[in-house]
Write an enzyme that holds these catalytic residues in place. Sequence first.
Site, short mmCIF file in Angstrom:
data_model
loop_
_atom_site.label_atom_id
_atom_site.label_comp_id
_atom_site.label_asym_id
_atom_site.label_seq_id
_atom_site.Cartn_x
_atom_site.Cartn_y
_atom_site.Cartn_z
N GLU A 60 -3.82 3.96 -8.20
CA GLU A 60 -5.40 5.29 -8.12
C GLU A 60 -5.26 6.32 -8.25
OE1 GLU A 60 -6.75 4.82 -3.79
OE2 GLU A 60 -8.02 6.30 -4.23
N GLU A 101 0.72 0.03 -5.07
CA GLU A 101 0.03 0.59 -4.90
C GLU A 101 -0.45 2.05 -5.37
OE1 GLU A 101 -4.18 3.04 -3.11
OE2 GLU A 101 -1.89 2.90 -2.92
N ASP A 110 -0.60 6.39 -5.26
CA ASP A 110 -2.65 7.34 -5.17
C ASP A 110 -1.29 8.38 -6.07
OD1 ASP A 110 -4.13 5.96 -3.89
OD2 ASP A 110 -2.15 7.13 -2.00
N HIS A 113 -1.63 11.79 -1.78
CA HIS A 113 -2.53 10.61 -1.29
C HIS A 113 -4.15 12.02 -0.66
CE1 HIS A 113 -5.46 9.09 1.58
NE2 HIS A 113 -5.61 8.48 0.66
N HIS A 156 0.63 -1.52 0.16
CA HIS A 156 -0.04 -0.03 0.01
C HIS A 156 0.87 1.27 0.42
CE1 HIS A 156 -3.17 2.21 2.42
NE2 HIS A 156 -3.60 2.46 0.77
#
Length: 248
Positions: A117, A42, A44, A57, A15
């Site tokens: 993301e 993952e 952002d 993020h 993450h």
Amino acid sequence: SVKLPSWPYSRYIAHRGGGRLAPENTLAAMRVGAEHGFTMFEYDVKLSRDNVLVLMHDDDVDRTSNGRGPAAAKTYAELAQLDFGSWHSAAYAGEPLPTFAAVARYTVANGIASNVEIKPCPGREAETGRAVALAARQLWQGAAEAPLLSSFAEEALQAALEAAPELPRALLVEKVPADWRERLAKYECVALNINQKDATRELIAAVHAAGYRIAAWTVNDPERARLLLDWGIDGIFTDELAAIRPAA
Ligand code: G3P
Ligand code: MG
């Protein structure tokens, strides 16, 4: 039985690159993830004021840098002057904000898969979805595994679908909506990415029976991780890279 979409991804997803062990969404984090054996990250992605795709993020830079204010108000040159590492620990002082292009090159060069993301600045949902999809198409040309694009922002998913329909998409949800089947179909998704609190054996089976993959964020308890994997979940996002990781 239903044929599930291709899923060339690891079931263990680091993450924000390095979980808790390194400053999130940086190249330093990705190195930590790779050192812990992860083959999928993952992260952002959003647009700077002058339309450069960067990894971040929050809407504001305050938590993860030495700067202040909304990321949407800063140009890439302004963001690039900030320190995105010191907030985490002194060992990462001066760690820069990475561009999406730099991270794409790093992951592809190291055989690491990506869940990108799409995390738009407020009001920029569609343009961010389109920009990420068009950039990803170029950056992953010839790569072994296409990046999985996901978003909570349905406008961003719609724009990604229109810009690069060939790239796989996942719908991210805070709470599983009653009409998840319709929403997955609408954005031509391959997967539903849920809050791990909502994960049940029944939901995982129902998503598979409907012909979709399912992944859960953020799983930081090793026993919970084992349970979800036993239930057949396709992916878990974790911050605990030492305790929850692929077998060596
Ligand atoms: O993409 C999974 C997870 O990262 C979604 O929540 O807030 O950590 O971006 P958040
Ligand atoms: Mg995220």
